[in-house]
Design a protein around this motif. Sequence first.
Motif, PDB file in Angstrom:
ATOM      1  N   ALA A  34       0.837  -1.195   0.000  1.00  9.51           N
ATOM      2  CA  ALA A  34       0.000   0.000   0.000  1.00  9.51           C
ATOM      3  C   ALA A  34       0.874   1.248   0.000  1.00  9.51           C
ATOM      4  O   ALA A  34       1.956   1.266   0.567  1.00  9.51           O
ATOM      5  CB  ALA A  34      -0.901   0.004   1.236  1.00  9.51           C
ATOM      6  N   ASN A  35       0.363   2.330  -0.617  1.00  7.45           N
ATOM      7  CA  ASN A  35       1.097   3.575  -0.679  1.00  7.45           C
ATOM      8  C   ASN A  35       0.476   4.651   0.208  1.00  7.45           C
ATOM      9  O   ASN A  35       1.175   5.461   0.785  1.00  7.45           O
ATOM     10  CB  ASN A  35       1.138   4.087  -2.128  1.00  7.45           C
ATOM     11  CG  ASN A  35       1.952   3.172  -3.007  1.00  7.45           C
ATOM     12  OD1 ASN A  35       2.942   2.617  -2.562  1.00  7.45           O
ATOM     13  ND2 ASN A  35       1.543   3.004  -4.249  1.00  7.45           N
ATOM     14  N   ASN A  36      -0.859   4.716   0.316  1.00  5.76           N
ATOM     15  CA  ASN A  36      -1.519   5.743   1.092  1.00  5.76           C
ATOM     16  C   ASN A  36      -2.923   5.281   1.437  1.00  5.76           C
ATOM     17  O   ASN A  36      -3.295   4.152   1.182  1.00  5.76           O
ATOM     18  CB  ASN A  36      -1.561   7.081   0.312  1.00  5.76           C
ATOM     19  CG  ASN A  36      -1.976   6.850  -1.123  1.00  5.76           C
ATOM     20  OD1 ASN A  36      -2.763   5.953  -1.402  1.00  5.76           O
ATOM     21  ND2 ASN A  36      -1.443   7.643  -2.031  1.00  5.76           N
ATOM     22  N   SER A  37      -3.697   6.202   2.032  1.00  5.87           N
ATOM     23  CA  SER A  37      -5.064   5.879   2.431  1.00  5.87           C
ATOM     24  C   SER A  37      -6.020   6.844   1.759  1.00  5.87           C
ATOM     25  O   SER A  37      -6.339   7.907   2.299  1.00  5.87           O
ATOM     26  CB  SER A  37      -5.199   5.965   3.958  1.00  5.87           C
ATOM     27  OG  SER A  37      -4.328   5.049   4.572  1.00  5.87           O
ATOM     28  N   PRO A  38      -6.480   6.546   0.571  1.00  2.98           N
ATOM     29  CA  PRO A  38      -7.290   7.478  -0.211  1.00  2.98           C
ATOM     30  C   PRO A  38      -8.775   7.406   0.126  1.00  2.98           C
ATOM     31  O   PRO A  38      -9.239   6.506   0.799  1.00  2.98           O
ATOM     32  CB  PRO A  38      -7.048   7.009  -1.646  1.00  2.98           C
ATOM     33  CG  PRO A  38      -6.896   5.531  -1.497  1.00  2.98           C
ATOM     34  CD  PRO A  38      -6.176   5.327  -0.173  1.00  2.98           C
TER      35      PRO A  38
ATOM     36  N   VAL B 105     -22.030  -3.530  -4.507  1.00  8.72           N
ATOM     37  CA  VAL B 105     -20.912  -4.465  -4.413  1.00  8.72           C
ATOM     38  C   VAL B 105     -19.610  -3.787  -4.831  1.00  8.72           C
ATOM     39  O   VAL B 105     -18.563  -3.956  -4.193  1.00  8.72           O
ATOM     40  CB  VAL B 105     -21.176  -5.710  -5.278  1.00  8.72           C
ATOM     41  CG1 VAL B 105     -19.933  -6.604  -5.330  1.00  8.72           C
ATOM     42  CG2 VAL B 105     -22.366  -6.499  -4.739  1.00  8.72           C
ATOM     43  N   VAL B 106     -19.672  -3.007  -5.907  1.00 10.87           N
ATOM     44  CA  VAL B 106     -18.478  -2.309  -6.382  1.00 10.87           C
ATOM     45  C   VAL B 106     -17.979  -1.321  -5.338  1.00 10.87           C
ATOM     46  O   VAL B 106     -16.779  -1.245  -5.051  1.00 10.87           O
ATOM     47  CB  VAL B 106     -18.777  -1.581  -7.708  1.00 10.87           C
ATOM     48  CG1 VAL B 106     -17.606  -0.678  -8.104  1.00 10.87           C
ATOM     49  CG2 VAL B 106     -19.043  -2.592  -8.814  1.00 10.87           C
ATOM     50  N   LYS B 107     -18.895  -0.552  -4.739  1.00  8.66           N
ATOM     51  CA  LYS B 107     -18.493   0.416  -3.723  1.00  8.66           C
ATOM     52  C   LYS B 107     -17.859  -0.287  -2.525  1.00  8.66           C
ATOM     53  O   LYS B 107     -16.868   0.190  -1.960  1.00  8.66           O
ATOM     54  CB  LYS B 107     -19.694   1.244  -3.275  1.00  8.66           C
ATOM     55  CG  LYS B 107     -19.326   2.387  -2.330  1.00  8.66           C
ATOM     56  CD  LYS B 107     -20.530   3.216  -1.964  1.00  8.66           C
ATOM     57  CE  LYS B 107     -20.110   4.424  -1.127  1.00  8.66           C
ATOM     58  NZ  LYS B 107     -19.343   4.058   0.064  1.00  8.66           N
ATOM     59  N   LYS B 108     -18.422  -1.438  -2.123  1.00 11.55           N
ATOM     60  CA  LYS B 108     -17.858  -2.184  -1.012  1.00 11.55           C
ATOM     61  C   LYS B 108     -16.448  -2.660  -1.341  1.00 11.55           C
ATOM     62  O   LYS B 108     -15.534  -2.578  -0.509  1.00 11.55           O
ATOM     63  CB  LYS B 108     -18.743  -3.386  -0.692  1.00 11.55           C
ATOM     64  CG  LYS B 108     -18.268  -4.221   0.501  1.00 11.55           C
ATOM     65  CD  LYS B 108     -18.281  -3.445   1.782  1.00 11.55           C
ATOM     66  CE  LYS B 108     -17.918  -4.336   2.956  1.00 11.55           C
ATOM     67  NZ  LYS B 108     -17.897  -3.588   4.237  1.00 11.55           N
ATOM     68  N   GLY B 109     -16.258  -3.148  -2.575  1.00 10.52           N
ATOM     69  CA  GLY B 109     -14.931  -3.593  -2.987  1.00 10.52           C
ATOM     70  C   GLY B 109     -13.921  -2.464  -3.014  1.00 10.52           C
ATOM     71  O   GLY B 109     -12.769  -2.628  -2.592  1.00 10.52           O
ATOM     72  N   LEU B 110     -14.343  -1.290  -3.490  1.00  9.85           N
ATOM     73  CA  LEU B 110     -13.444  -0.134  -3.518  1.00  9.85           C
ATOM     74  C   LEU B 110     -13.086   0.331  -2.109  1.00  9.85           C
ATOM     75  O   LEU B 110     -11.959   0.768  -1.858  1.00  9.85           O
ATOM     76  CB  LEU B 110     -14.091   1.001  -4.312  1.00  9.85           C
ATOM     77  CG  LEU B 110     -14.248   0.760  -5.816  1.00  9.85           C
ATOM     78  CD1 LEU B 110     -14.999   1.909  -6.463  1.00  9.85           C
ATOM     79  CD2 LEU B 110     -12.909   0.559  -6.483  1.00  9.85           C
ATOM     80  N   ASP B 111     -14.049   0.236  -1.189  1.00  7.24           N
ATOM     81  CA  ASP B 111     -13.760   0.602   0.195  1.00  7.24           C
ATOM     82  C   ASP B 111     -12.685  -0.303   0.794  1.00  7.24           C
ATOM     83  O   ASP B 111     -11.833   0.145   1.564  1.00  7.24           O
ATOM     84  CB  ASP B 111     -15.038   0.526   1.033  1.00  7.24           C
ATOM     85  CG  ASP B 111     -16.005   1.658   0.735  1.00  7.24           C
ATOM     86  OD1 ASP B 111     -15.551   2.679   0.184  1.00  7.24           O
ATOM     87  OD2 ASP B 111     -17.210   1.512   1.025  1.00  7.24           O
ATOM     88  N   LEU B 112     -12.720  -1.586   0.414  1.00  6.36           N
ATOM     89  CA  LEU B 112     -11.728  -2.524   0.935  1.00  6.36           C
ATOM     90  C   LEU B 112     -10.343  -2.262   0.341  1.00  6.36           C
ATOM     91  O   LEU B 112      -9.324  -2.573   0.964  1.00  6.36           O
ATOM     92  CB  LEU B 112     -12.157  -3.964   0.633  1.00  6.36           C
ATOM     93  CG  LEU B 112     -13.424  -4.457   1.346  1.00  6.36           C
ATOM     94  CD1 LEU B 112     -13.817  -5.852   0.843  1.00  6.36           C
ATOM     95  CD2 LEU B 112     -13.214  -4.481   2.858  1.00  6.36           C
ATOM     96  N   LEU B 113     -10.302  -1.686  -0.869  1.00  6.58           N
ATOM     97  CA  LEU B 113      -9.034  -1.459  -1.560  1.00  6.58           C
ATOM     98  C   LEU B 113      -8.520  -0.028  -1.416  1.00  6.58           C
ATOM     99  O   LEU B 113      -7.463   0.299  -1.959  1.00  6.58           O
ATOM    100  CB  LEU B 113      -9.200  -1.770  -3.056  1.00  6.58           C
ATOM    101  CG  LEU B 113      -9.451  -3.227  -3.439  1.00  6.58           C
ATOM    102  CD1 LEU B 113      -9.771  -3.329  -4.933  1.00  6.58           C
ATOM    103  CD2 LEU B 113      -8.241  -4.092  -3.096  1.00  6.58           C
ATOM    104  N   LYS B 114      -9.247   0.813  -0.702  1.00  8.11           N
ATOM    105  CA  LYS B 114      -8.908   2.236  -0.704  1.00  8.11           C
ATOM    106  C   LYS B 114      -7.507   2.524  -0.160  1.00  8.11           C
ATOM    107  O   LYS B 114      -6.882   3.510  -0.544  1.00  8.11           O
ATOM    108  CB  LYS B 114      -9.951   3.023   0.078  1.00  8.11           C
ATOM    109  CG  LYS B 114     -10.004   2.711   1.557  1.00  8.11           C
ATOM    110  CD  LYS B 114     -11.091   3.552   2.226  1.00  8.11           C
ATOM    111  CE  LYS B 114     -11.173   3.286   3.718  1.00  8.11           C
ATOM    112  NZ  LYS B 114     -12.238   4.102   4.343  1.00  8.11           N
ATOM    113  N   HIS B 115      -6.985   1.656   0.722  1.00  8.14           N
ATOM    114  CA  HIS B 115      -5.646   1.901   1.258  1.00  8.14           C
ATOM    115  C   HIS B 115      -4.555   1.589   0.251  1.00  8.14           C
ATOM    116  O   HIS B 115      -3.381   1.887   0.493  1.00  8.14           O
ATOM    117  CB  HIS B 115      -5.432   1.075   2.531  1.00  8.14           C
ATOM    118  CG  HIS B 115      -5.439  -0.402   2.307  1.00  8.14           C
ATOM    119  ND1 HIS B 115      -6.593  -1.118   2.011  1.00  8.14           N
ATOM    120  CD2 HIS B 115      -4.437  -1.314   2.312  1.00  8.14           C
ATOM    121  CE1 HIS B 115      -6.289  -2.390   1.861  1.00  8.14           C
ATOM    122  NE2 HIS B 115      -4.994  -2.539   2.034  1.00  8.14           N
TER     123      HIS B 115
END
Length: 218
Positions: free
Chosen positions: A11-15, A172-182
Amino acid sequence: MLLELFGSNKANNSPQIQASQAKPEAHKAMGEEAERKAFSAYAQQSGLPSPSEWPDNTPLLVVPSHRASDVEYQLSCNEVDGESSISSLPMNGCNVPFDGPSFSGILKSRMRDVPIPKDNVNDMSNKDYFQNRSRQYQWSVQGRFKKRIRFDKIVTGQEFGRPFRNAPSSRVVKKGLDLLKHKLPETFDCDLFSEEPCFEHPLLAGCQNFRIDDHRPA
């Protein structure tokens, strides 16, 4: 200017994710046969060759986009039985000069575990380059801009010329993006449900290495 992008598991940051609120119902479901014909028409328009025409033992073929027809690449084109084979972007780390209306430079690309033709040999093999590294790909560009451009207007990512088939719900897409946001830049923008889906972010937000030099003589 030198840019380098590396695909990594780190991970690089927390977007903060900016996901599109468009509904997948905006694109009507197509029948199996209609979908197959639509994809065939899109493939012909894009100029992508049939997999049967790809070089032997190559599961990945990267060719210049027909949507950037004004960018010229200096690609080697091997002769096979008197006919030219497909001109594709090499994935072995060799330099590929290119020239476009706004930028001119050299491109270097690699991808982990992609077989390289025996006649396509570079100073450092992909196996040696990826050894003891977690990254999955390398994409490096060196060159210069031909005109002044605001850097927040220069983006990188992926664009698709047709809607996704059987796309999951926006929830589902929003949930997946939330998990990957870091693992994603805070300026990451995602729109998966439009007629031309895309996800992108400003180029500088995804560079692991970036350098600007004055090309003018001292």
